[in-house]
Enzyme design. Structure first.
Site, PDB file in Angstrom:
ATOM      1  N   CYS A 275       1.542   6.689  -5.374  1.00  0.00           N
ATOM      2  CA  CYS A 275       2.293   7.842  -5.572  1.00  0.00           C
ATOM      3  C   CYS A 275       3.522   7.714  -6.488  1.00  0.00           C
ATOM      4  CB  CYS A 275       2.793   8.240  -4.056  1.00  0.00           C
ATOM      5  SG  CYS A 275       1.476   8.792  -2.903  1.00  0.00           S
TER       6      CYS A 275
ATOM      7  N   HIS B 184       0.720   1.711  -2.471  1.00  0.00           N
ATOM      8  CA  HIS B 184       1.823   2.752  -2.150  1.00  0.00           C
ATOM      9  C   HIS B 184       2.857   2.638  -3.197  1.00  0.00           C
ATOM     10  CE1 HIS B 184       0.604   4.351   1.662  1.00  0.00           C
ATOM     11  NE2 HIS B 184       0.566   3.395   2.365  1.00  0.00           N
TER      12      HIS B 184
END
Length: 390
Positions: A256, A200
Site C-alpha cells: 500500500c 504492508h
C-alpha cells in the site's frame, strides 16, 4: 474469491477502521502510534522514556531530553491503520530477537563476479492480526521469474521471509537494511540490481518538507511495531544514492501507498503519457538522485491508494495483485515488452477483473481492486520504445 487490502488484516468479516492514532512527540518530533479512546495521550518518548515510541520510525535518533515530553494527537494516517495486539509483549516475533545481529551470513563476494544481484522480501506478519497470506507465493514467483526469464544466478538472489531457517534472513528492519546495503555494495557499470518487496506499506507525516503531498511513504518489516518502519528517505539514501554510472536498479514494490517509495524525481502519468516532476518542495536542497546510475520503480499503487492480496486469479492460495500481473505479463511476452506496454496490460487486467464481477457482488462485498500500478524513475526515458528488462 476474496480481495484483501494490504492495509487491513487478512480475515473475512470485520474490516472496520481501528482506533489506532499516530502521534508526534513534542520533544523530539518523532512519530509513534497508540490505542486510545479520545483526547490527547501524554507519555514520555523513548529517548525521553516512552513506551509508545517503541513503534516509532526513528527511535534511535530521538532527542536526549527527558523533560516536558508530551505526545499530542495528530490526524489518522490514511483511511485505516493496523489493529495492534499485545500478544508478544517482549517485542519478539516467532522467537527471533529484534536486536541487531552480526553481519548477515551471506557471501559479500563470489569466486567470480556476477553483474546481477537481487533482494526479495516477503513479509507475512504471521503472528499478527494483520497477517498476509500471499507474500510467500509472491516471493517464490519473483525468484522463479528472475532465474528463468532474466538469468539471475541463484546464489546472487537473497530471499528474506519468515520461513527462512537462517535468522539473518528473517525480514526484520535490521536485516532488510543490511540486505539493501549488500545489494548496492561495490556496484559497477553493467550491473543489474533488483529490490522486491511484498508486504504492508504505510504513510507518515513529512516534517522535512521533501514530499509534495506532505507524507513520507514507508515499508513495514516484520518487527516494525518495535523497531519502526523503513521510510522512503532511508530507502533512497541506501540504494539510490550509491548507484554509479552504468548501474541499473529496479524496485518492484507490492505494498500500500508505495507509489513514490523510492523518492525518485520523475513519476510517469499513465493517463496523460507524460513524466511529471516529483521534486521536493523544500527550500533546502535535499538529495534524491543517484551517483550517475539509473533507478526505476514499479509500484503496486499510487501514494494515496491501497494494494491488495487476492485469490481472484485462481491457482493455489493468495497473490499480490501487482506481483501476479507483473510476472504473468512478462511470461506472456518472452521476446520483451515495453514499459508502457507492461503498464497497459496490468491496468487492463485490473479493469477486466472488476468488470467481470457482478454489480450485486460489488455492492455486497465491496471487494474490487482499486489500485493503479505506478512507474517512477530517476531519469526520464521513452516508455513506449524502451523494452523492460532486468
Amino acid at each position: 474469491m476474496e480481495v484483501t487490502s494490504k492495509y487491513r488484516r487478512y480475515k473475512k468479516g470485520d474490516l472496520s477502521p481501528t482506533n489506532t492514532t499516530v502521534h508526534v512527540c513534542n520533544a523530539c518530533r518523532n512519530i509513534c502510534s497508540s490505542h486510545h479512546q479520545s483526547g490527547e495521550t501524554k507519555a514520555p518518548c523513548r529517548g525521553c522514556c516512552c513506551f509508545l515510541c517503541n513503534i516509532c520510525n526513528s527511535a534511535l535518533e530521538h532527542g536526549k531530553s527527558r523533560e516536558n515530553c508530551l505526545v499530542g494527537s495528530v490526524k489518522k494516517i490514511g483511511s485505516k491503520l493496523f489493529k495492534l495486539d499485545n500478544s508478544n509483549k517482549n517485542g519478539n516475533f516467532l522467537g527471533w530477537s529484534s536486536s541487531p545481529s552480526p553481519s548477515i551470513a551471506f557471501p559479500s563476494s563470489f569466486p567470480r563476479r556476477y553483474n546481477k544481484r537481487a533482494v526479495l522480501c516477503g513479509v507475512s506478519y504471521s503472528t499478527r492480526k494483520f497477517r498476509l497470506k500471499g507474500t510467500i507465493n509472491d516471493t517464490n514467483n519473483m525468484r522463479e521469474l528472475l532465474i528463468k526469464n532474466f538469468k539471475f544466478p541463484n546464489q546472487c538472489i537473497r530471499v528474506l521471509t519468515e520461513q527462512e531457517q537462517n535468522v539473518d534472513l528473517i525480514p526484520t528492519k535490521h536485516n532488510i537494511l543490511e540486505s539493501l546495503r549488500w545489494l548496492v555494495k561495490d556496484c559497477e557499470a553493467g550491473d543489474s540490481l533488483v529490490f522486491y518487496f511484498s508486504g504492508h506499506g504505510l504513510q507518515q507525516p513529512d516534517f522535512k518538507e521533501d514530499e509534495i503531498d506532505g507524507f513520507d511513504e514507508t515499508l513495514c518489516p516484520v518487527d516494525f511495531i518495535k523497531e519502526g518502519m523503513i521510510s522512503d528517505n532511508e530507502i533512497n539514501s541506501t540504494i539510490v544514492w550509491p548507484l554509479k554510472k552504468g548501474v541499473t536498479l529496479h524496485a518492484i514494490v507490492d505494498a500500500c501507498h508505495s507509489g513514490t517509495i523510492l523518492d525518485l524525481l520523475h513519476v510517469y502519468n499513465y493517463q496523460s503519457g507524460i513524466w511529471e516532476d516529483n521534486k521536493p518542495p523544500s527550500r533546502d536542497p535535499i538529495r534524491k538522485h543517484t551517483s550517475g546510475g539509473l533507478a526505476i520503480c514499479l509500484s503496486a499503487c499510487e501514494d494515496n491508494q491501497m494494494a491488495a492480496d487476492s485469490a481472484v486469479f485462481g491457482g493455489k492460495g493468495m497473490n499480490g495483485v501487482l506481483t501476479y500481473l507483473f510476472t504473468k505479463t512478462i511470461r506472456e511476452y518472452p521476446r520483451g515488452i515495453t514499459y508502457r506496454g507492461l503498464l497497459a496490460k496490468m491496468h487492463e487486467e485490473i479493469k477486466k477483473i472488476n468488470r467481470n464481477r457482478s454489480f450485486s457482488y460489488r455492492i455486497l462485498h465491496r471487494k474490487i481492486i482499486a489500485q493503479d500500478p505506478l512507474l517512477s524513475s530517476s531519469e526520464r526515458f521513452d516508455v513506449s520504445t524502451t523494452i523492460f528488462t532486468l
